[in-house]
Design an enzyme around this catalytic site. Structure first.
Site, PDB file in Angstrom:
ATOM      1  N   SER A 155       0.858  -1.181   0.000  1.00  0.00           N
ATOM      2  CA  SER A 155       0.000   0.000   0.000  1.00  0.00           C
ATOM      3  C   SER A 155       0.893   1.228   0.000  1.00  0.00           C
ATOM      4  O   SER A 155       2.036   1.172   0.497  1.00  0.00           O
ATOM      5  CB  SER A 155      -0.857   0.007   1.263  1.00  0.00           C
ATOM      6  N   TYR A 211      -1.459  -0.443  10.368  1.00  0.00           N
ATOM      7  CA  TYR A 211      -1.596  -0.750   8.935  1.00  0.00           C
ATOM      8  C   TYR A 211      -0.327  -0.324   8.183  1.00  0.00           C
ATOM      9  O   TYR A 211       0.238  -1.102   7.412  1.00  0.00           O
ATOM     10  CB  TYR A 211      -2.831  -0.044   8.374  1.00  0.00           C
TER      11      TYR A 211
HETATM   12  N1  LIG Z   1      -8.915  -0.444  -0.925  1.00  0.00           N
HETATM   13  C1  LIG Z   1      -7.877   0.369  -0.901  1.00  0.00           C
HETATM   14  O1  LIG Z   1      -8.018   1.599  -0.961  1.00  0.00           O
HETATM   15  C2  LIG Z   1      -6.489  -0.204  -0.775  1.00  0.00           C
HETATM   16  C3  LIG Z   1      -5.401   0.673  -0.972  1.00  0.00           C
HETATM   17  C4  LIG Z   1      -4.111   0.159  -0.896  1.00  0.00           C
HETATM   18  C5  LIG Z   1      -3.900  -1.174  -0.651  1.00  0.00           C
HETATM   19  N2  LIG Z   1      -4.960  -2.016  -0.450  1.00  0.00           N
HETATM   20  C6  LIG Z   1      -4.673  -3.426  -0.215  1.00  0.00           C
HETATM   21  O2  LIG Z   1      -5.218  -4.170  -1.286  1.00  0.00           O
HETATM   22  C7  LIG Z   1      -5.545  -5.485  -0.833  1.00  0.00           C
HETATM   23  C8  LIG Z   1      -6.975  -5.807  -1.231  1.00  0.00           C
HETATM   24  O3  LIG Z   1      -7.819  -4.910  -0.542  1.00  0.00           O
HETATM   25  P1  LIG Z   1      -9.329  -4.645  -0.969  1.00  0.00           P
HETATM   26  O4  LIG Z   1      -9.503  -3.190  -0.998  1.00  0.00           O
HETATM   27  O5  LIG Z   1      -9.680  -5.491  -2.120  1.00  0.00           O
HETATM   28  O6  LIG Z   1     -10.037  -5.170   0.382  1.00  0.00           O
HETATM   29  P2  LIG Z   1     -11.361  -6.012   0.639  1.00  0.00           P
HETATM   30  O7  LIG Z   1     -12.390  -5.733  -0.391  1.00  0.00           O
HETATM   31  O8  LIG Z   1     -11.682  -5.780   2.068  1.00  0.00           O
HETATM   32  O9  LIG Z   1     -10.855  -7.513   0.445  1.00  0.00           O
HETATM   33  C9  LIG Z   1      -9.932  -8.073   1.343  1.00  0.00           C
HETATM   34  C10 LIG Z   1      -9.787  -9.540   1.034  1.00  0.00           C
HETATM   35  O10 LIG Z   1      -8.840 -10.101   1.960  1.00  0.00           O
HETATM   36  C11 LIG Z   1      -9.388 -11.278   2.517  1.00  0.00           C
HETATM   37  N3  LIG Z   1      -8.893 -11.493   3.869  1.00  0.00           N
HETATM   38  C12 LIG Z   1      -8.935 -10.654   4.926  1.00  0.00           C
HETATM   39  N4  LIG Z   1      -8.443 -11.240   6.017  1.00  0.00           N
HETATM   40  C13 LIG Z   1      -8.087 -12.496   5.637  1.00  0.00           C
HETATM   41  C14 LIG Z   1      -7.543 -13.604   6.323  1.00  0.00           C
HETATM   42  N5  LIG Z   1      -7.239 -13.548   7.631  1.00  0.00           N
HETATM   43  N6  LIG Z   1      -7.311 -14.747   5.628  1.00  0.00           N
HETATM   44  C15 LIG Z   1      -7.622 -14.824   4.312  1.00  0.00           C
HETATM   45  N7  LIG Z   1      -8.139 -13.819   3.610  1.00  0.00           N
HETATM   46  C16 LIG Z   1      -8.381 -12.664   4.277  1.00  0.00           C
HETATM   47  C17 LIG Z   1     -10.907 -11.038   2.537  1.00  0.00           C
HETATM   48  O11 LIG Z   1     -11.602 -12.272   2.520  1.00  0.00           O
HETATM   49  P3  LIG Z   1     -12.355 -12.928   3.773  1.00  0.00           P
HETATM   50  O12 LIG Z   1     -12.870 -11.809   4.624  1.00  0.00           O
HETATM   51  O13 LIG Z   1     -13.411 -13.766   3.131  1.00  0.00           O
HETATM   52  O14 LIG Z   1     -11.307 -13.759   4.448  1.00  0.00           O
HETATM   53  C18 LIG Z   1     -11.100 -10.314   1.212  1.00  0.00           C
HETATM   54  O15 LIG Z   1     -11.245 -11.251   0.174  1.00  0.00           O
HETATM   55  C19 LIG Z   1      -5.306  -5.478   0.681  1.00  0.00           C
HETATM   56  O16 LIG Z   1      -4.031  -6.041   0.933  1.00  0.00           O
HETATM   57  C20 LIG Z   1      -5.304  -4.010   1.026  1.00  0.00           C
HETATM   58  O17 LIG Z   1      -4.529  -3.719   2.174  1.00  0.00           O
HETATM   59  C21 LIG Z   1      -6.256  -1.559  -0.514  1.00  0.00           C
END
Ligand SMILES: NC(=O)c1ccc[n+]([C@@H]2O[C@H](COP(=O)([O-])OP(=O)(O)OC[C@H]3O[C@@H](n4cnc5c(N)ncnc54)[C@H](OP(=O)(O)O)[C@@H]3O)[C@@H](O)[C@H]2O)c1
Length: 267
Positions: A129, A142
């Site tokens: 991130s 985070y």
């Molecule tokens: N959204 C943003 O603005 C943003 C910006 C920068 C970076 N990111 C990064 O991008 C990645 C994807 O984020 P997103 O925005 O797509 O988030 P999201 O929609 O909340 O999806 C997160 C995913 O991670 C899985 N997850 C969470 N805890 C887990 C665990 N203990 N074991 C296995 N799976 C787990 C969740 O599945 P379950 O709950 O079903 O386990 C879900 O499929 C993350 O690493 C996040 O930090 C996001």
């Protein structure tokens, strides 16, 4: 006959991973989608696993490789956010962020590396991130967890330099997913008044930025383009101009100048 290449997408039940997994299936990969919840996506085999649970990660990768016989590509998207002043963030919540984002990645690497290294053109893309380049107020755990991934990837790249595997950290800016709505944040009324006004403003700002962020599908396509490159850079930043230059500014500006600049957004 050449067997079908195999991809693992973690975090496939939501957001970025959910967008990526079917795109890879369309590209001809046999795709496994990992998350705690069941994944129901076209062309994707669901692999239920909590990445913070070592035994579960071992079992999931064993099952995947027994079924498929190979593993060519891992797109590690699973991750959680969380917010609140350090002083008030419950320790178990902060630890959970580290457990999922850092230790979950570490354990996944341990299990996947032998298979990825054995693949003719192994690729491991780990999602960090922009918050991993800097300490953002009220996001300490985070930012620390994503910052730790930067050093993990640097070490991994050097350790595997003599192999066919290429590892890269992909750092997206804000993406419009469920991540903000589903993450734990210390309730506004529970924080001391010395933080409250700035915390509420930062928290609401984060909600709006994520809501206005890039579409997950756009980032997913960029990650596929990265994975298809002949030679991968250590890091890729995906985001708008200001998000792209902020890590550079963080690196080159004297510490107090940077603090002033970032602090002006969190007044
Ligand atoms: N959204 C943003 O603005 C943003 C910006 C920068 C970076 N990111 C990064 O991008 C990645 C994807 O984020 P997103 O925005 O797509 O988030 P999201 O929609 O909340 O999806 C997160 C995913 O991670 C899985 N997850 C969470 N805890 C887990 C665990 N203990 N074991 C296995 N799976 C787990 C969740 O599945 P379950 O709950 O079903 O386990 C879900 O499929 C993350 O690493 C996040 O930090 C996001």
């Amino acid at each position: 006959m050449k067997s079908q290449p195999v991809a693992l997408v973690t975090g496939a039940s939501s957001g970025l991973g959910e967008a990526l997994a079917p795109l890879l299936a369309q590209k001809g990969y046999k795709v496994y989608g990992m998350s705690r919840r069941e994944v129901a996506l076209p062309g994707v085999t669901s692999l239920s696993c909590d990445v913070a649970d070592k035994v579960a990660v071992e079992a999931a990768i064993r099952e995947l490789t027994l079924q498929s016989g190979r593993l060519d590509l891992v797109m590690h998207c699973a991750g959680i956010g969380g917010g609140g002043p350090v002083e008030h963030m419950p320790l178990e919540r902060a630890r959970k962020i580290m457990d999922v984002n850092f230790w979950g990645t570490y354990m996944l690497c341990q299990e996947c590396l032998p298979h990825l290294i054995a693949a003719p053109k192994g690729r491991l893309l780990i999602v960090g991130s922009i918050g991993g380049f800097m300490g953002i107020p009220f996001r300490a755990a985070y930012c620390a967890s994503k910052g730790a991934l930067q050093n993990l990837v640097e070490s991994l790249r050097l350790e595997t330099a003599d192999t066919n595997l290429q590892v890269s950290l992909v750092t997206p800016g804000d993406m419009a997913t469920n991540s903000f709505a589903t993450q734990y944040r210390v309730p506004h009324e529970e924080v001391h008044e010395r933080y409250r006004r700035r915390y509420v403003s930062a928290d609401n700002g984060m909600r709006d930025h994520v809501g206005d962020g890039m579409a997950a599908g756009e980032v997913a396509q960029k990650m596929i383009d990265i994975a298809e490159k002949k030679s991968l850079n250590p890091q890729y930043i995906i985001g708008e101009f200001t998000q792209k230059i902020s890590p550079i500014a963080r690196r080159i500006l004297p510490g107090k100048w940077w603090e002033k600049l970032l602090g002006s957004y969190y007044k």
